[in-house]
Design an enzyme around this catalytic site. Structure first.
Site, PDB file in Angstrom:
ATOM      1  CG  HIS A 143     -32.050  16.245 -24.270  1.00 63.13           C
ATOM      2  ND1 HIS A 143     -32.380  17.190 -25.210  1.00 63.13           N
ATOM      3  CD2 HIS A 143     -31.691  16.924 -23.156  1.00 63.13           C
ATOM      4  CE1 HIS A 143     -32.205  18.398 -24.685  1.00 63.13           C
ATOM      5  NE2 HIS A 143     -31.779  18.257 -23.439  1.00 63.13           N
ATOM      6  CD  GLU A 175     -31.092  20.061 -27.194  1.00 57.82           C
ATOM      7  OE1 GLU A 175     -30.073  19.401 -26.950  1.00 57.82           O
ATOM      8  OE2 GLU A 175     -31.344  21.160 -26.660  1.00 57.82           O
ATOM      9  CB  SER A 222     -33.425  28.710 -20.068  1.00 54.42           C
ATOM     10  OG  SER A 222     -33.571  28.502 -21.448  1.00 54.42           O
TER      11      SER A 222
HETATM   12  P1  PGA Z   1     -30.446  24.583 -21.385  1.00 49.42           P
HETATM   13  O1  PGA Z   1     -30.503  23.020 -21.666  1.00 49.42           O
HETATM   14  O2  PGA Z   1     -30.107  24.759 -19.934  1.00 49.42           O
HETATM   15  O3  PGA Z   1     -29.386  25.118 -22.303  1.00 49.42           O
HETATM   16  O4  PGA Z   1     -31.795  25.133 -21.703  1.00 49.42           O
HETATM   17  C1  PGA Z   1     -31.040  22.142 -20.738  1.00 49.42           C
HETATM   18  C2  PGA Z   1     -31.153  20.770 -21.362  1.00 49.42           C
HETATM   19  O5  PGA Z   1     -31.548  20.688 -22.527  1.00 49.42           O
HETATM   20  O6  PGA Z   1     -30.838  19.754 -20.741  1.00 49.42           O
END
Ligand code: PGA
Length: 249
Positions: free
Chosen positions: A99, A101, A208
């Site tokens: 991911h 992040e 999002s």
């Molecule tokens: P989000 O996250 O829908 O809050 O943008 C999606 C993700 O990072 O898997």
């Protein structure tokens, strides 16, 4: 084709009680048009998989549990890490790997991701590999974004033979409320699949996604479903996403 909707709870919710409540709400939702995977934080995984295993077999249909990461070693002196075998032993079947992040905040590299995918697949988990370009790259144009994603896939899937699910998540669209256009997302999904047809079972879109726009993306035959972050924490919102008929494509 049935679509796959994956709930990525990230570092949420704040308590075990809230996680159990959210899980029970999601568990009872009808899954007429989509298969659903819930990925809670590690600390709630036991609670969630125990509740999952207690459900009737018919109620578990088209429904599975996943983790948000897995380490590249099964066991050993790796403080705080969790091996894919441990995740599997709880009854989870999926794992998100790479991911953005984790790439950003934990400095996960493609090499680490490649090792994680390799072991998770060996253990029989279904891997959801996340790829996607930053805003700086996207500003250089769609061709630059394709090149970047293609490079990520090449490194992340090195020596990987078994198929994985890929989630295309443009980094600039995650948690920002900004969306890629559905046309570009579908074009990228097609591109990803065409480059690695045998090793990619389907391509999800993420970034999002909410109940108002999920259909704009998921209706495309190139897009196999969605990876949903923020909107998966609101039961009603998530229910709308999973109960939409995205067409027969
Ligand atoms: P989000 O996250 O829908 O809050 O943008 C999606 C993700 O990072 O898997």
């Amino acid at each position: 084709m049935r679509k796959l909707i994956v709930a990525n709870w990230k570092e949420n919710p704040a308590t075990e009680k809230a996680a159990a409540k959210l899980f029970h709400e999601v568990a009872k939702m009808k899954r007429t048009h989509a298969d659903v995977v819930v990925c809670p934080p590690f600390v709630y995984l036991e609670e969630v998989t125990t509740a999952y295993r207690a459900m009737r077999a018919s109620a578990r249909k088209n429904f599975a549990i996943g983790a948000q990461d897995a380490f590249w070693e099964e066991t050993g002196a790796f403080t705080s890490e969790v091996g894919p075998g441990m995740i599997k032993s709880l009854g989870a079947r999926y794992v998100i790997i790479g991911h953005s992040e984790r790439r950003k905040y934990l400095e996960e590299t493609d090499l680490m991701i490649n090792k994680k995918i390799s072991l998770a697949l060996k253990d029989g988990l279904r891997v959801i590999l996340c790829v996607g370009e930053s805003v700086t790259i996207r500003k250089r144009g769609f061709a630059a974004a394709k090149k970047f994603v293609s490079e990520q896939l090449r490194k992340d899937l090195r020596h990987i033979k078994k198929p994985v699910i890929v989630a295309y998540e443009p980094v600039w669209a995650i948690g920002t409320g900004k969306n890629d256009t559905p046309e570009d997302a579908a074009a990228m999904a097609k591109f990803i699949k065409s480059r690695n047809a045998k090793r990619i079972s389907c391509v999800l879109y993420g970034g999002s996604v909410n109940s108002r726009d999920a259909g704009d993306y998921v209706q495309y035959k190139e897009i196999g479903g969605a990876l949903v972050g923020g909107a998966s924490l609101r039961a009603l919102e998530f229910k709308k996403i999973i109960s939409t008929n995205y067409g027969k494509s």
